[in-house]
Design an enzyme around this catalytic site. Sequence first.
Site, PDB file in Angstrom:
ATOM      1  N   SER A  18      11.438   1.141   0.760  1.00  0.00           N
ATOM      2  CA  SER A  18      12.835   1.046   0.333  1.00  0.00           C
ATOM      3  C   SER A  18      12.908   0.684  -1.145  1.00  0.00           C
ATOM      4  O   SER A  18      13.866   0.990  -1.829  1.00  0.00           O
ATOM      5  CB  SER A  18      13.558   0.004   1.167  1.00  0.00           C
ATOM      6  OG  SER A  18      12.858  -1.216   1.087  1.00  0.00           O
ATOM      7  N   ASP A  78       8.065 -12.537   5.345  1.00  0.00           N
ATOM      8  CA  ASP A  78       8.354 -11.135   5.692  1.00  0.00           C
ATOM      9  C   ASP A  78       7.146 -10.508   6.391  1.00  0.00           C
ATOM     10  O   ASP A  78       6.740  -9.382   6.080  1.00  0.00           O
ATOM     11  CB  ASP A  78       8.712 -10.355   4.413  1.00  0.00           C
ATOM     12  CG  ASP A  78       9.474  -9.069   4.714  1.00  0.00           C
ATOM     13  OD1 ASP A  78       9.952  -8.911   5.861  1.00  0.00           O
ATOM     14  OD2 ASP A  78       9.600  -8.232   3.792  1.00  0.00           O
TER      15      ASP A  78
HETATM   16  N1  LIG Z   1      -2.070  -0.964  -1.633  1.00  0.00           N
HETATM   17  C1  LIG Z   1      -1.750   0.091  -0.884  1.00  0.00           C
HETATM   18  N2  LIG Z   1      -2.709   0.903  -0.437  1.00  0.00           N
HETATM   19  C2  LIG Z   1      -2.410   1.980   0.319  1.00  0.00           C
HETATM   20  N3  LIG Z   1      -1.174   2.319   0.688  1.00  0.00           N
HETATM   21  C3  LIG Z   1      -0.170   1.540   0.268  1.00  0.00           C
HETATM   22  C4  LIG Z   1      -0.392   0.392  -0.537  1.00  0.00           C
HETATM   23  N4  LIG Z   1       0.790  -0.187  -0.808  1.00  0.00           N
HETATM   24  C5  LIG Z   1       1.703   0.565  -0.189  1.00  0.00           C
HETATM   25  N5  LIG Z   1       1.147   1.598   0.457  1.00  0.00           N
HETATM   26  C6  LIG Z   1       1.836   2.646   1.230  1.00  0.00           C
HETATM   27  O1  LIG Z   1       3.126   2.827   0.679  1.00  0.00           O
HETATM   28  C7  LIG Z   1       4.132   2.574   1.646  1.00  0.00           C
HETATM   29  C8  LIG Z   1       5.293   1.852   0.978  1.00  0.00           C
HETATM   30  O2  LIG Z   1       4.818   0.666   0.383  1.00  0.00           O
HETATM   31  P1  LIG Z   1       5.605  -0.711   0.458  1.00  0.00           P
HETATM   32  O3  LIG Z   1       5.923  -1.007   1.876  1.00  0.00           O
HETATM   33  O4  LIG Z   1       4.836  -1.735  -0.268  1.00  0.00           O
HETATM   34  O5  LIG Z   1       6.888  -0.307  -0.349  1.00  0.00           O
HETATM   35  P2  LIG Z   1       8.237  -1.107  -0.403  1.00  0.00           P
HETATM   36  O6  LIG Z   1       9.175  -0.309  -1.211  1.00  0.00           O
HETATM   37  O7  LIG Z   1       7.944  -2.507  -0.849  1.00  0.00           O
HETATM   38  O8  LIG Z   1       8.683  -1.103   1.118  1.00  0.00           O
HETATM   39  P3  LIG Z   1       9.666  -2.086   1.842  1.00  0.00           P
HETATM   40  O9  LIG Z   1      10.377  -2.879   0.802  1.00  0.00           O
HETATM   41  O10 LIG Z   1      10.535  -1.159   2.604  1.00  0.00           O
HETATM   42  O11 LIG Z   1       8.754  -2.901   2.717  1.00  0.00           O
HETATM   43  C9  LIG Z   1       3.444   1.762   2.718  1.00  0.00           C
HETATM   44  O12 LIG Z   1       3.998   1.978   3.973  1.00  0.00           O
HETATM   45  C10 LIG Z   1       2.011   2.237   2.671  1.00  0.00           C
HETATM   46  O13 LIG Z   1       1.856   3.362   3.504  1.00  0.00           O
END
Ligand SMILES: Nc1ncnc2c1ncn2[C@@H]1O[C@H](COP(=O)(O)OP(=O)(O)OP(=O)(O)O)[C@@H](O)[C@H]1O
Length: 551
Positions: A117, A230
């Site tokens: 998100s 979280d």
């Molecule tokens: N360090 C990483 N290594 C591999 N894949 C990753 C990594 N960080 C994130 N991802 C992939 O990217 C996707 C989105 O990352 P993340 O959940 O950190 O984003 P976000 O925008 O913070 O999501 P949210 O706020 O909805 O939890 C994850 O579901 C995962 O599949």
Amino acid sequence: MSAPHQTSVVSTPLPLPTHFSHAQQSFSLKKRRCPCSSSSSSSLSPPRPLSHSLPPRPPSKGCPPLSRVFHHRPTPWTPLSRSLIESPPPHSVYNPSRPQTFFDQCFTNLGLIGRGSFGEVFKVVSLLDGCQYAVKRSVQRFRGEVERARSIAEAWNHEGLHPHPYVLGFIAAWEEAGHLYIQTELCLTSLLLYAEETPFHTGETSAWMYLCDMLSALDHLHSHGFAHLDIKPANIFMTKSGRLKLGDFGLLIKLPTGKREIKTEEADLQEGDPRYMAPELLRGEYGTAADIFSLGVSILELACNIEVPKGGDDWQQLRMGHLPAEFTNALSEDMQYMLRLMLNPETCKRATAQQLLSLPSVCKRKWRRQLSLCIIESFLSLFHWSQSLLTAGWNFISSLNLLFTSVYETSSTGTPPRERWERDADISNIYSDSESPIPDYVFPPDDPEHSPTFTHSVQECISVGSTSTPLPNTQINDTHTSLHSKYTHSPSRIHSSSSLSPIHHSSQHSITDSPCSRERSWIIAELSDKSNFEPKNLLSLFDEATLESKP
Ligand SMILES: Nc1ncnc2c1ncn2[C@@H]1O[C@H](COP(=O)(O)OP(=O)(O)OP(=O)(O)O)[C@@H](O)[C@H]1O
């Protein structure tokens, strides 16, 4: 729920945020992500059921889009992490005066690996150390100072954590053109996606392994005075070896020394995912116990292979200490006991990470888990190491080959190998009669500027496409280009069409004279016609000429 509940019921139901009233109300079996779901459905596939999720909100008509309110003013690169401030990349890697962004200058982007998100996550290779990392880039430009501060807090929170084998490694964070970038250790996927895509890796046995890893991570965080707030499978990542790493520290808080909890009045805190939310968070009590509760819900979900509710009666029941017996009855006694300890509604009775880790059922599984991870990781690093060794060996052999080739080429420039002379001689034999225009006109004997290059070019042109082995380092395409440019742009005699025309004409005069002169003039025409000049096999040239000469 019809099944008997195992713990006492707390009478007052918890208030629920109103926007959860439409959400999933009860436990259900996990819906799998079908690998083919993303592709367009075939005409034979059954009609898709109507979606019961809420439609997206219509765009607001009252105000212009934010992009028009906040003009895109590119902001300079700003390092946010201590790691970048203290040791910025060398000028050779990142030069601020170049038009490319810091991201483009310092990394090779291997592609998008995930989207959340908040941001998009890319798999990259750092040009600083050649290693692979994940870089999360915020999708939206910051819409104000509050949003910016919140986003930056995630990076600072993450950097403030002490490294740990079960915590996602932080590398760097920076801001550029209104976007936040966080560079972390690269994992394979998130636990959520892994569990959805490989259902055979869910169930109690796997849940024990996940529990051991995450208890270690939480114990580390809590002992350093942090609460994650979280915890959920989407925020847990998995490495190639299967080791879990806790990530996404956007809601992390630092607790006052000696305290395990803070009240809402003490800080402006956000709420996490309602499905995993501890009941005390709704009373404004934020602390380490909330992480244990969220981990308990995550393990319940993974062990029973179910989707936990976002709201409703079952949501309330779980927060009153009632486990969904229709699912948990199939679990071992040990696992049920663990879940009851973690999902206790009262924070003071809920077990801590340290207490859970010291339970015999956890101790023995943790020991086994560590051993298996150690073996898998050793194999992986051995494999990686041997691969690097092979690559290095291959590179060495290639560089040796290159070295020999260049030595050979150098010597061949001075004295072309005999084979070449022979072929040159063969060509010159074609023009051996007095009419031959090439030797005197195209290859001026004492014009060092033209002769070698052009001889080389012609020879290459003729040999391209032949079955003979091309000379090492022969640049086929360049030959054509160089010839073309020589013909077109160079002021030298051979490139001037007026210079070539007479020859062409003279040879054309003799077309009818003899087949040999006809062939020769055809080749000259080919050479003089810049646009048609294509490298051809000598034999095929003759074949074509013979064909042409036939009535
Ligand atoms: N360090 C990483 N290594 C591999 N894949 C990753 C990594 N960080 C994130 N991802 C992939 O990217 C996707 C989105 O990352 P993340 O959940 O950190 O984003 P976000 O925008 O913070 O999501 P949210 O706020 O909805 O939890 C994850 O579901 C995962 O599949």
